[in-house]
Design an enzyme around this catalytic site. Sequence first.
Site, PDB file in Angstrom:
ATOM      1  N   GLY A  22      61.465  64.848 -84.474  1.00  9.99           N
ATOM      2  CA  GLY A  22      60.788  64.332 -83.291  1.00  9.99           C
ATOM      3  C   GLY A  22      59.552  65.155 -82.995  1.00  9.99           C
ATOM      4  O   GLY A  22      58.975  65.776 -83.878  1.00  9.99           O
ATOM      5  N   CYS A  23      59.151  65.179 -81.743  1.00  8.87           N
ATOM      6  CA  CYS A  23      57.952  65.908 -81.321  1.00  8.87           C
ATOM      7  C   CYS A  23      58.014  67.347 -81.802  1.00  8.87           C
ATOM      8  O   CYS A  23      58.954  68.078 -81.486  1.00  8.87           O
ATOM      9  CB  CYS A  23      57.826  65.848 -79.805  1.00  8.87           C
ATOM     10  SG  CYS A  23      56.415  66.762 -79.179  1.00  8.87           S
ATOM     11  N   PHE A  24      57.015  67.766 -82.561  1.00 12.66           N
ATOM     12  CA  PHE A  24      57.089  69.083 -83.193  1.00 12.66           C
ATOM     13  C   PHE A  24      56.959  70.252 -82.236  1.00 12.66           C
ATOM     14  O   PHE A  24      57.349  71.367 -82.546  1.00 12.66           O
ATOM     15  CB  PHE A  24      56.120  69.224 -84.357  1.00 12.66           C
ATOM     16  CG  PHE A  24      54.674  68.835 -84.153  1.00 12.66           C
ATOM     17  CD1 PHE A  24      54.050  68.847 -82.907  1.00 12.66           C
ATOM     18  CD2 PHE A  24      53.916  68.462 -85.246  1.00 12.66           C
ATOM     19  CE1 PHE A  24      52.715  68.503 -82.763  1.00 12.66           C
ATOM     20  CE2 PHE A  24      52.574  68.118 -85.121  1.00 12.66           C
ATOM     21  CZ  PHE A  24      51.977  68.139 -83.868  1.00 12.66           C
ATOM     22  N   TRP A  25      56.439  70.037 -81.034  1.00 11.36           N
ATOM     23  CA  TRP A  25      56.297  71.144 -80.074  1.00 11.36           C
ATOM     24  C   TRP A  25      57.645  71.771 -79.737  1.00 11.36           C
ATOM     25  O   TRP A  25      57.808  72.980 -79.761  1.00 11.36           O
ATOM     26  CB  TRP A  25      55.646  70.675 -78.783  1.00 11.36           C
ATOM     27  CG  TRP A  25      54.248  70.179 -78.898  1.00 11.36           C
ATOM     28  CD1 TRP A  25      53.324  70.505 -79.858  1.00 11.36           C
ATOM     29  CD2 TRP A  25      53.614  69.266 -78.015  1.00 11.36           C
ATOM     30  NE1 TRP A  25      52.150  69.848 -79.607  1.00 11.36           N
ATOM     31  CE2 TRP A  25      52.295  69.076 -78.489  1.00 11.36           C
ATOM     32  CE3 TRP A  25      54.014  68.585 -76.877  1.00 11.36           C
ATOM     33  CZ2 TRP A  25      51.379  68.251 -77.844  1.00 11.36           C
ATOM     34  CZ3 TRP A  25      53.110  67.759 -76.238  1.00 11.36           C
ATOM     35  CH2 TRP A  25      51.809  67.592 -76.723  1.00 11.36           C
ATOM     36  N   HIS A 173      65.794  67.504 -77.363  1.00 13.27           N
ATOM     37  CA  HIS A 173      65.685  68.845 -77.939  1.00 13.27           C
ATOM     38  C   HIS A 173      66.405  69.865 -77.063  1.00 13.27           C
ATOM     39  O   HIS A 173      65.853  70.402 -76.110  1.00 13.27           O
ATOM     40  CB  HIS A 173      64.222  69.248 -78.119  1.00 13.27           C
ATOM     41  CG  HIS A 173      63.535  68.502 -79.199  1.00 13.27           C
ATOM     42  ND1 HIS A 173      62.170  68.394 -79.304  1.00 13.27           N
ATOM     43  CD2 HIS A 173      64.017  67.802 -80.257  1.00 13.27           C
ATOM     44  CE1 HIS A 173      61.858  67.682 -80.349  1.00 13.27           C
ATOM     45  NE2 HIS A 173      62.964  67.300 -80.948  1.00 13.27           N
TER      46      HIS A 173
END
Length: 181
Positions: A22-25, A173
């Site tokens: 998902g969102c890499f942050w 996350h």
Amino acid sequence: MPAVSPTLKTTASSELLTVAAGCFWGVEHMYRKHFADKGLVDAKVGYSGGNTEDPSYRKVCSGTTGHAEALQVSFEPAKVSYEQLVDFFFKIHDPTQANGQGPDIGSQYRSAIFTHSSEQQKIAEGVKQKLQDTWFKDPIATDIEPIQNWWDAEDYHQEYLFKEPGGYQCPTHFYRNTPQK
């Protein structure tokens, strides 16, 4: 394009892990926080698994490049094993959601492990099967495939949640410490 970040710090004994969740942050933030003093050498967010040369964030977010937002980690195997890093990967996102994480939908947010060797492929598949049998009720949708390419994301994405603590973090996350069965 090489399958290794050109700016990732490594050591003579370090190995690589490349994952997409998902969102890499949020993925980068979790790995850096959890493994900071436990074998992590460096981490970079970027793009992998697609067919577009030199992708940008805007292009990847369009869903047309085939790339996933990904994280590449260099680590010291004497301090943390590849198996431990892969186990952590499965427990910090929802690997049963195909082509997305929470509200982030599209192949660019898919769950994937991009392996750097046949040994990594074997370990990743073994961890996936073990967790399917013991942790996850729904089928794990994570793709496990040899890495073909890597592009670093733009500088403003690197360590984003450390620079912007209130920045967007995908609601999937978080570390799961109990089986989902």
